[in-house]
Each structure stands twice: as structure tokens, then as C-alpha cells.
Design a protein around this motif. Sequence first.
Motif, PDB file in Angstrom:
ATOM      1  N   VAL A 105     -65.937  35.506  -0.258  1.00  0.00           N
ATOM      2  CA  VAL A 105     -64.597  35.884   0.219  1.00  0.00           C
ATOM      3  C   VAL A 105     -64.185  35.218   1.442  1.00  0.00           C
ATOM      4  O   VAL A 105     -63.004  35.281   1.394  1.00  0.00           O
ATOM      5  CB  VAL A 105     -64.803  37.471   0.332  1.00  0.00           C
ATOM      6  N   CYS A 106     -65.074  34.832   2.148  1.00  0.00           N
ATOM      7  CA  CYS A 106     -64.648  34.094   3.401  1.00  0.00           C
ATOM      8  C   CYS A 106     -63.649  32.867   3.033  1.00  0.00           C
ATOM      9  O   CYS A 106     -63.309  32.342   3.902  1.00  0.00           O
ATOM     10  CB  CYS A 106     -65.910  33.669   4.171  1.00  0.00           C
ATOM     11  N   ASP A 107     -63.942  32.269   1.807  1.00  0.00           N
ATOM     12  CA  ASP A 107     -63.005  31.065   1.501  1.00  0.00           C
ATOM     13  C   ASP A 107     -61.676  31.378   1.231  1.00  0.00           C
ATOM     14  O   ASP A 107     -60.898  30.778   1.858  1.00  0.00           O
ATOM     15  CB  ASP A 107     -63.693  30.209   0.357  1.00  0.00           C
ATOM     16  N   ARG A 108     -61.391  32.151   0.514  1.00  0.00           N
ATOM     17  CA  ARG A 108     -60.003  32.494   0.208  1.00  0.00           C
ATOM     18  C   ARG A 108     -59.324  34.108   0.700  1.00  0.00           C
ATOM     19  O   ARG A 108     -58.303  34.243   0.404  1.00  0.00           O
ATOM     20  CB  ARG A 108     -59.786  32.186  -1.205  1.00  0.00           C
ATOM     21  N   GLY A 109     -60.288  34.605   1.153  1.00  0.00           N
ATOM     22  CA  GLY A 109     -59.942  36.299   1.291  1.00  0.00           C
ATOM     23  C   GLY A 109     -58.832  36.532   2.364  1.00  0.00           C
ATOM     24  O   GLY A 109     -58.896  35.916   3.458  1.00  0.00           O
ATOM     25  N   ASP A 110     -58.122  37.438   2.197  1.00  0.00           N
ATOM     26  CA  ASP A 110     -57.095  37.768   3.498  1.00  0.00           C
ATOM     27  C   ASP A 110     -57.803  38.186   4.407  1.00  0.00           C
ATOM     28  O   ASP A 110     -58.708  39.181   4.425  1.00  0.00           O
ATOM     29  CB  ASP A 110     -56.005  38.779   2.667  1.00  0.00           C
ATOM     30  N   GLY A 111     -57.410  37.837   5.748  1.00  0.00           N
ATOM     31  CA  GLY A 111     -57.821  38.214   6.950  1.00  0.00           C
ATOM     32  C   GLY A 111     -59.412  37.530   7.350  1.00  0.00           C
ATOM     33  O   GLY A 111     -60.016  38.033   8.080  1.00  0.00           O
ATOM     34  N   MET A 112     -59.635  36.715   6.535  1.00  0.00           N
ATOM     35  CA  MET A 112     -61.003  35.936   6.559  1.00  0.00           C
ATOM     36  C   MET A 112     -60.545  34.498   7.181  1.00  0.00           C
ATOM     37  O   MET A 112     -59.353  34.130   7.174  1.00  0.00           O
ATOM     38  CB  MET A 112     -61.828  35.711   5.346  1.00  0.00           C
ATOM     39  N   VAL A 113     -61.431  33.684   7.492  1.00  0.00           N
ATOM     40  CA  VAL A 113     -61.107  32.319   7.739  1.00  0.00           C
ATOM     41  C   VAL A 113     -62.246  31.406   6.961  1.00  0.00           C
ATOM     42  O   VAL A 113     -63.448  31.622   7.128  1.00  0.00           O
ATOM     43  CB  VAL A 113     -61.379  32.161   9.249  1.00  0.00           C
ATOM     44  N   SER A 114     -61.625  30.596   6.339  1.00  0.00           N
ATOM     45  CA  SER A 114     -62.622  29.729   5.689  1.00  0.00           C
ATOM     46  C   SER A 114     -63.655  28.592   6.663  1.00  0.00           C
ATOM     47  O   SER A 114     -63.142  28.470   7.638  1.00  0.00           O
ATOM     48  CB  SER A 114     -61.929  28.623   4.734  1.00  0.00           C
ATOM     49  N   PRO A 115     -64.835  28.575   6.207  1.00  0.00           N
ATOM     50  CA  PRO A 115     -65.695  27.701   7.172  1.00  0.00           C
ATOM     51  C   PRO A 115     -64.961  26.220   7.451  1.00  0.00           C
ATOM     52  O   PRO A 115     -65.260  25.554   8.214  1.00  0.00           O
ATOM     53  CB  PRO A 115     -66.968  27.425   6.452  1.00  0.00           C
ATOM     54  N   LEU A 116     -64.103  25.972   6.477  1.00  0.00           N
ATOM     55  CA  LEU A 116     -63.398  24.664   6.500  1.00  0.00           C
ATOM     56  C   LEU A 116     -62.744  24.477   7.688  1.00  0.00           C
ATOM     57  O   LEU A 116     -62.654  23.391   8.511  1.00  0.00           O
ATOM     58  CB  LEU A 116     -62.564  24.299   5.240  1.00  0.00           C
ATOM     59  N   TYR A 117     -62.016  25.548   8.231  1.00  0.00           N
ATOM     60  CA  TYR A 117     -61.196  25.418   9.420  1.00  0.00           C
ATOM     61  C   TYR A 117     -62.180  25.115  10.556  1.00  0.00           C
ATOM     62  O   TYR A 117     -62.007  24.336  11.436  1.00  0.00           O
ATOM     63  CB  TYR A 117     -60.586  26.777   9.682  1.00  0.00           C
ATOM     64  N   VAL A 118     -63.286  25.541  10.703  1.00  0.00           N
ATOM     65  CA  VAL A 118     -64.189  25.446  11.873  1.00  0.00           C
ATOM     66  C   VAL A 118     -64.683  24.118  11.825  1.00  0.00           C
ATOM     67  O   VAL A 118     -65.243  23.715  13.143  1.00  0.00           O
ATOM     68  CB  VAL A 118     -65.231  26.757  12.361  1.00  0.00           C
ATOM     69  N   ALA A 119     -65.203  23.642  10.694  1.00  0.00           N
ATOM     70  CA  ALA A 119     -65.733  22.473  10.514  1.00  0.00           C
ATOM     71  C   ALA A 119     -64.777  21.299  11.014  1.00  0.00           C
ATOM     72  O   ALA A 119     -64.844  20.431  11.642  1.00  0.00           O
ATOM     73  CB  ALA A 119     -66.107  22.006   8.858  1.00  0.00           C
ATOM     74  N   ILE A 120     -63.436  21.582  10.754  1.00  0.00           N
ATOM     75  CA  ILE A 120     -62.201  20.421  11.130  1.00  0.00           C
ATOM     76  C   ILE A 120     -62.194  20.781  12.672  1.00  0.00           C
ATOM     77  O   ILE A 120     -61.956  19.729  13.190  1.00  0.00           O
ATOM     78  CB  ILE A 120     -61.025  21.044  10.396  1.00  0.00           C
ATOM     79  N   ASN A 121     -62.190  22.200  13.140  1.00  0.00           N
ATOM     80  CA  ASN A 121     -62.369  22.199  14.594  1.00  0.00           C
ATOM     81  C   ASN A 121     -63.300  21.308  15.244  1.00  0.00           C
ATOM     82  O   ASN A 121     -63.118  20.755  16.356  1.00  0.00           O
ATOM     83  CB  ASN A 121     -62.347  23.659  14.876  1.00  0.00           C
ATOM     84  N   GLY A 122     -64.437  21.304  14.541  1.00  0.00           N
ATOM     85  CA  GLY A 122     -65.525  20.543  15.193  1.00  0.00           C
ATOM     86  C   GLY A 122     -65.544  19.143  14.961  1.00  0.00           C
ATOM     87  O   GLY A 122     -66.694  18.323  15.236  1.00  0.00           O
TER      88      GLY A 122
END
Length: 560
Positions: free
Chosen positions: A277-294
Motif C-alpha cells: 500500500v505504500c507504493d500507491r496508497g493515498d496519504g502514503m509515499v512510495s519508496p521510489l521518492y526517497v530513493a530519488i531524493n538520495g
Amino acid sequence: MDFTECYRDTVSSVAAAARSGCRKRVRRMINRGFSVDCRDNRGWNALHEAAAAGSKECVQEILSAAGGSSRGCRAYVNSLTHEGESACYLAAQRGHLAVVKHLLKAHADMNQLTNDLSCPLYAAVDGGHKEVVALLVSKGAEVNRTHTASCWTCLHQAAYKGQSEIVQILVSVCDLEVLDDHRISPLFVAAQYGQQDCLQILVNTGANVNAQAADLATPLLIASQEGHETCVKFLLDHGADPNTACSRDWPQLAIHAAAEFGHISILKRLIAVTDRVCDRGDGMVSPLYVAINGQQCKSIEILLEEGFSPDAQDCTNILGVSSPLSYALSRSSNKPCSEPVRLLIAAGARLCEKVWICAMATDRSELLQLILDHRRIPQPETLTSDCPEHQCRGRTLLRLEELRGLLCVALNQTRFAACWLPLLLRAGLEPSLLLQPDMLEQADSEALNYLLGFVNWSILSPSLKHILDRRQAEKSWDPSSHFGSIPALSHLCRLKVRAVLGPGVLMRTAVVQQLPVPSPLHGFLQFKDISDAFFTHSSPSPALHQIQEYQSTHQHRHVL
């Protein structure tokens, strides 16, 4: 305090003798009437020196000389230096077990705090002196008192230092869930610093593996962040919950920490146990975002391979970005073809208007070329909507709204047409889609001539012909000489071939080599005889600046 004695080496004569550990010399100095309580500029007396040196015999001599009443001896044995250190503290700090035993018999206060809130037990723990720790604990030392500015207990410090034997001693008498000023437990400290043996002892003794700090971080999150794989494995095997939200701002999980810091083996293990659910769920943030940030390309690659969506959820309200691809572009504004961008486009990330702006509102073509290397341009008649069937037939085909976005940005960025026009037409874009009044009004001569070379210029609509005639009269367009005559039969034939095969097939495959025509015509059929438009390159603008500039001048175009 006796200031009349001449100090040698900054200490009194008795203290100097005690520092050397020579019992006879200490006795001789005392017998000659030298004081055992003369202090140096640190506040140290002879007993402090003897205790720090670990000389039990000198301690005995000095305490005998300071005797008299039991009360007087107790006051002396607990005298403090300017730093608040007692003789017992100094001996414990250095691991002098025999001295500590003797001082305790002389009624030394084993719970006396120093100026920085340390104590004999804490000092022994910090130094790893297991026997001294065991002695002080057996004598009833206070084990749960907080020390230092961070309010750590002895158990926190032992876990931090990895003193597993000392931890084993302390867990039987300490509060396992005691918290410091950030509400961090000793188990959290062991996980944070990768002290697996200490972690195992604490868990096996019953410490809470899911205890959360003041900022909601868990031991699993901090071990994942710091890259302690064995600790992560042990915590998961003993009930740590990978789906516990570890942040007040947004539901950060342990998988986010592993992805952002590039701990790949930990990331793979957490992918297997984390709720998707972390991948597409509303109010969540996919781990992809933080991997891109890093800027963790390997994390991005692994997440995409494991089925995490390259589009994820819209995180505008949480992170201020609408998609992983738009975030990757903003993070690499002066290098739009960065590896995170390439990985996301190759995985089929949706191309929104902001992406097209970064690709086309510039005199650089690298990003557009990257997109066209991974995505095919469909013909308008093949698309009426983004139906599931269309998406199943191939992720490499541009969706209808993506094609609309491409054309809308293109018609607003005619000043850069010399850069993007050759790429689009050779990738199979139907040129008639660009035969719009704005394109003919604003494109420079080279770009306009290039576009007209892909069409039958003799059958343009009267309104478009009027624009061209006016521009020619105004000398704002210098047409190629052959545009004044009827198109050659050879050109009309290749337009027909293009229409029959489809521009994508003709321009991007080897099918033209299989046509029953002489090989010199292969390049002609693919319009290679038309010279590319030329644009003088300048320094690339950051992606954010491109988007802001585009939005300030944008006019909506009705396309397709």
C-alpha cells in the motif's frame, strides 16, 4: 589547604609518591608530616592520585593517615576534585577492581555524581570494566539513574559501546525500557550502532523490538537506515513490524530508510515483508521518492524490478512533487538525462506536461531523445482513449494524454522547434499534427522548411497558405526554392509509402530495407535528404526555471 608546601610536578609530595605507586615513599612522606589532603589545581589530593594509579597499598596508607574518626575518614574518602570526581570514580573509570573494593569498605559513595552527571558505575561501563561493573551492581549501585546531557543510563552506554558481557550483567537489574531525552531505549541504541550481540541479549530478555522514539522511529527503521543487515534480519525474525509508521510528517517505513541510503540487501529483505500500500496508497509515499531524493540508482532499479510503480502516487500535498519522474527531473535540473530519469522512463513512467516542458522547452535534446528511445509515438487514428487494452498491448506506446501533452508543449515552444522537430518527425510523429497556425506563425525559417519537407505543401489549407505568403512577403520566412512548385512525384510517392506503412514503422525499423526498391532510395524514403534545422546551443536552463517560464507564457492548445 596547605599552600606553604612547594609543589613538584604540580602535585604535593604525598600525591606524587601515590602517583608512582610507591607505598614506602608514601609512608615516609606521611611520617615526615606531609599532608594527604593538599590539592593541586585540579582539586586532586593524594587519595585521588593513588586511586587513579590503581595502587591499593598506597590507598591503604593514605586512608590510615586520614583516619581518626570514622566520620572523618568517610568525608575524606568521598572528597571530590574540581570536576566532581571521587577516588572511587577514578578507580572505577580505570578498572582498578582491588582499589574500588577497598574504597567501598571505607564507605566510599558509589552513587556520587560528577559535574557531568557520571558516576563510578557509568564510568566502569564506559570503559568496559566488567569486573568492576559486577562488583558495583552486587553492592547495590543505582543502575537506572540517567547520566550525561542525553539522559543515558548505564544500559544505554553498554549497548552503544557493544559491551555484551556488561549488558548481560545489567539486564537482570535494569529497566529494559528506560528512555533517554529522545525517548530512545537501550535496544534502539544497539540497533542504531549495529551491536548485534547486545541487541540479541536485550531482545531475548524481553525488550520491546517495536519501541518508538519521540519522532516515532523504530529500531528496525534506524538499523535499516544505518545499514546493519544482521540487526535488521534479527529484528524481523523476532517480531519487528516493517509496516509501523515512523514519522509524524508522513508514514515513513523502514523500507524508505533502506531505499534512501542505498542499502540494497536490506531493501530486498524489506520489500518481501512490507505492505505494498505504500507504493500507491493515498496519504502514503512510495519508496521510489526517497530513493530519488538520495540519488540511489540501485535502489530505484531494484524497486522497479520488484514491481513498484514508476508513477507511484501524487505526493504534491506531502512532498510538493506530483510523480517520481517529475521529482527526478527537479533533482537533476542541469542534467536531465540522469540515471534516475533514465530508469523511470525505461520503466514506462507517465509523461506529464512538466516532463515534456523539461524535454522541449530547451535548446538541448538529450531528454527528448531518451524518451523517444523508450517510447513509440502512436498515430492519432489508433487512439481514442486510454483504455486498458491499449495499455496492455505495450507500455512503450505513448498514451493519448501523453501525446496531447507533447503537442501542446511543442506548439507553445516553437522557438526551440529546430531542436525537437527533427527528433519527433524521425520518431514517427504525424507532421500534419504540427501544421497549426501558431507553428507556421512563429517557427523560424529552418524549422518551418524542415516541417514542410515532410508534407505535401501544395494542398495546405487556404488559411495556412495565407500565413506562409504573408511571412514570405514580410521576409520573416525564407522558403526553400522547391516550395514554389508542385511537389515532385518521388516526394508524393514517399508520402504515400509513409502513410501506408505508418511513420513509426518507416522511420524506426528496418522495413524500408526490405522494400523492392534500389538501396539508394532507402535514405530518401526515410526523408534523410532533408537537412536538419540548426539551433545555436546555450547554457541549459534548470528544469524548474523551464517549467516556471513555460507556465508564465502558456496558452492552451486544442490538439487531437
